[in-house]
Design a protein around this motif. Structure first.
Motif: not given
Length: 455
Positions: A441-443, A407-415
């Motif tokens: 995605l992040k969300k 999730q932290s990776t996603l939070d940085r804009g990754y998918a």
């Protein structure tokens, strides 16, 4: 008298009856009797008295003094003689005189012997039990018409065969058999209820024992067996009395009592059968024979030897007055001990009652309450530390998980791109044109269809 009769039987001297028959003989013998003696015959005129014994009647008898004088005259004509026997009694306490009872070596016959001067001096060297030969002349004491032997010479013939020596030999033999051993003797009962008494009928010893026992311990009862206490019948009757009282279960102790007497009078209580009967007696037996200085073999075998019958009475029962004093003393000591014990217990209770634990009971709880409070405080502190440590650990683990979480990776804009079967796609060659893919995605999540894939 007994001694006169005994002497007549032993020596063949004339008796009173034979003297009377002699007096009825010729006139010369009668005249001699009238002139014999130096003592006064009678205040009555001689003419009024019969001259011969055969002439006396109930209406005209001889005075005692006349007959005694005629006896005296007859005895005076008897010749001197030598006689042998054993001394059973001797009295030389008065200076210049000696009085002896001489017993036959084989028969139960005795006679009185007296003497003065040189005879008395020689007799003072002898003791009871000695066997002697005495020379003397018959003598009649007119005051009592008593016949005796007036001795002038006394010789010792040794103790062999004497009555005392025979008893001594019997004593040694019985002692060797253990009849006199101390371990065989029984203890007297402390409080006897019934006493068996062996004595002569109407004897002073009987009265002494019963009177003194009743004075000391009135609750005692007696079972009395009357026997001959001297002579030939004595041993057999004493043996029978011992067996009879021993067989009586009510009898607690047996007393064999007799007053004082000469050595020959007490000889029945040294009989072997009497000694063996006393030894076999299962009831405690007390010997009270004679006086302090008298002794018999019964004294040696008895469980207790009393010096006199009165002494026996004092030793077989306690004194009621002494026992009463002992009881009163014991009661006083018991009361004192009980009172002392109660007072000690009262002081102990008062000491307990004054203790702070009873006057202020909560003081007993305070130390324990302090311990509990301290324990609770330590428990609270410990638990807080444990919780803090656990929370810190959780926070650290949360931080680590958060850092490592996709999730932290996603939070940085990754998918994250996944194929239709859910596998994560990390290589474009794994996808063909027209495949459905999912993009996380992040969300949110996007579902798409690939149009092309370039490697």
């Amino acid at each position: 008298m007994t001694t006169a009769t005994g002497y007549s039987s032993a020596s063949g001297a004339p008796t009173a009856a034979s003297l009377a028959s002699v007096g009825s003989g010729n006139g010369q013998r009668a005249t001699g009797w009238e002139q014999t003696g130096t003592q006064s015959v009678s205040p009555r005129p001689a003419a009024q008295l019969p001259q011969r014994a055969a002439e006396t009647t109930a209406q005209n008898p001889w005075p005692v003094s006349v007959l005694s004088e005629k006896f005296y005259g007859a005895v005076e004509r008897w010749p001197a003689a030598w006689v042998t026997g054993q001394i059973t009694q001797i009295n030389t306490r008065r200076a210049g005189s000696a009085y002896i009872t001489l017993r036959d070596d084989f028969e139960d016959i005795a006679m009185e012997v007296n003497g003065f001067g040189r005879f008395a001096a020689a007799a003072s060297q002898f003791v009871q039990g000695d066997r002697v030969v005495i020379h003397g002349k018959a003598n009649l004491w007119m005051k009592r018409t008593s016949l005796s032997l007036r001795g002038d010479t006394i010789l010792k013939v040794g103790s062999g065969g004497s009555l005392k020596a025979m008893i001594d030999e019997l004593r040694k033999r019985l002692k060797g058999e253990g009849l006199f051993d101390q371990e065989h003797k029984l203890s007297l009962p402390e409080f006897p209820k019934t006493i068996g008494l062996i004595c002569a009928p109407q004897a002073r010893a009987e009265g002494d024992v019963i009177t003194n026992v009743n004075l000391r311990w009135p609750t005692v009862t007696f079972k009395v067996a009357h026997v001959h206490v001297q002579g030939e019948q004595c041993p057999g009757e004493v043996v029978q009395a011992i067996k009879q009282l021993d067989a009586d279960t009510d009898v607690d102790v047996i007393i064999v009592a007799r007053g004082g007497g000469s050595f020959e009078d007490l000889i029945g209580f040294s009989d072997e059968q009497v000694v063996r009967a006393a030894y076999a007696c299962a009831t405690p037996l007390v010997s009270a024979i004679g006086h302090e200085d008298d002794w018999t073999l019964l004294d040696l075998v008895a469980d207790l030897r009393a010096s006199t019958p009165t002494d026996a009475a004092k030793r077989v029962v306690p004194d009621v007055n002494e026992q009463s004093q002992l009881i009163e003393g014991a009661i006083d000591r018991m009361r004192l001990r009980v009172r002392s014990r109660v007072e000690n217990e009262i002081r102990l209770v008062e000491g307990y009652a004054n203790r702070p634990s009873l006057t202020q009971p909560h003081t007993m709880i305070e130390p324990h309450q302090r311990v509990i409070d301290d324990a609770l405080q330590r428990l609270d502190i410990g638990l807080r530390r444990i919780v803090d440590d656990a929370q810190l650990t959780i926070e650290k683990a949360h931080a680590s998980l958060t850092a490592l979480s996709p999730q932290s990776t996603l939070d940085r804009g990754y998918a994250v791109v996944q194929s239709s079967d859910g596998h994560v796609l990390d290589d474009a060659s794994q996808v063909n044109a027209g495949d459905n893919i999912t993009v996380t995605l992040k969300k949110g999540v996007i579902t798409a269809t690939t149009t092309s894939a370039t490697v």
